[in-house]
Design an enzyme around this catalytic site. Structure first.
Site, PDB file in Angstrom:
ATOM      1  CG  HIS A  34      -0.411  -0.144   2.519  1.00 49.39           C
ATOM      2  ND1 HIS A  34       0.034  -1.362   3.010  1.00 49.39           N
ATOM      3  CD2 HIS A  34      -0.204   0.746   3.509  1.00 49.39           C
ATOM      4  CE1 HIS A  34       0.473  -1.203   4.241  1.00 49.39           C
ATOM      5  NE2 HIS A  34       0.352   0.069   4.573  1.00 49.39           N
ATOM      6  CB  VAL A  35       1.184   3.954  -2.334  1.00 51.67           C
ATOM      7  CG1 VAL A  35       1.909   5.285  -2.458  1.00 51.67           C
ATOM      8  CG2 VAL A  35       1.853   2.891  -3.199  1.00 51.67           C
TER       9      VAL A  35
END
Length: 141
Positions: A99-100
């Site tokens: 996840h960013v």
């Protein structure tokens, strides 16, 4: 490809509620439930991949184009002065699904860069050694 024990996979499948921000064929973005600042978004690939090195090469560019769009929205829509875009791989990764983080930022917002201590190289030679080792691992001279 998904993991039934992964909260982000459950969000992708619509089995877990989330405040969705972006829905694309290969990616999904939603508000972080524990945001650094209001508007803090998590961008995930729809397929379960634990870390950036696990993400197939053909998916890296499209994922970061979405991160780019989200960063622009932080400024254009939320009125932020900029954004913080980051990800963890294993260490400090609270959910083992790539996840960013895309976080709206403003000057004097209280976030002080990185929260970990910085370590200087003992010498220019030591820095050159680290650079050479990494360059070699990447196939460079």
């Amino acid at each position: 490809m998904s993991d039934p024990d992964c909260v982000f996979c459950r969000i992708v499948k619509g089995e877990q509620p989330a405040h969705l921000v972006l829905e694309e064929p290969g990616a999904l973005a939603f508000l972080d439930t524990r945001p650094l600042f209001k508007g803090h978004v998590l961008l995930v690939p729809r397929e379960h991949h634990e870390t950036l090195p696990d993400l197939p090469p053909e998916q890296v560019g499209p994922l970061f184009l979405h991160a780019r769009r989200l960063a622009a929205a932080m400024e254009g829509t939320l009125g932020a002065a900029g954004s913080f875009v980051a990800m963890n791989n294993r260490v400090s990764q609270s959910v083992p699904h790539l996840h960013v983080h895309v976080v709206p930022r403003n000057r004097k917002d209280g976030l002080r860069g990185f929260f970990w201590p910085r370590h200087r190289y003992d010498s220019d030679a030591e820095a050159a050694d680290y650079a050479a080792r990494l360059r070699e691992a990447l196939g460079g001279a």
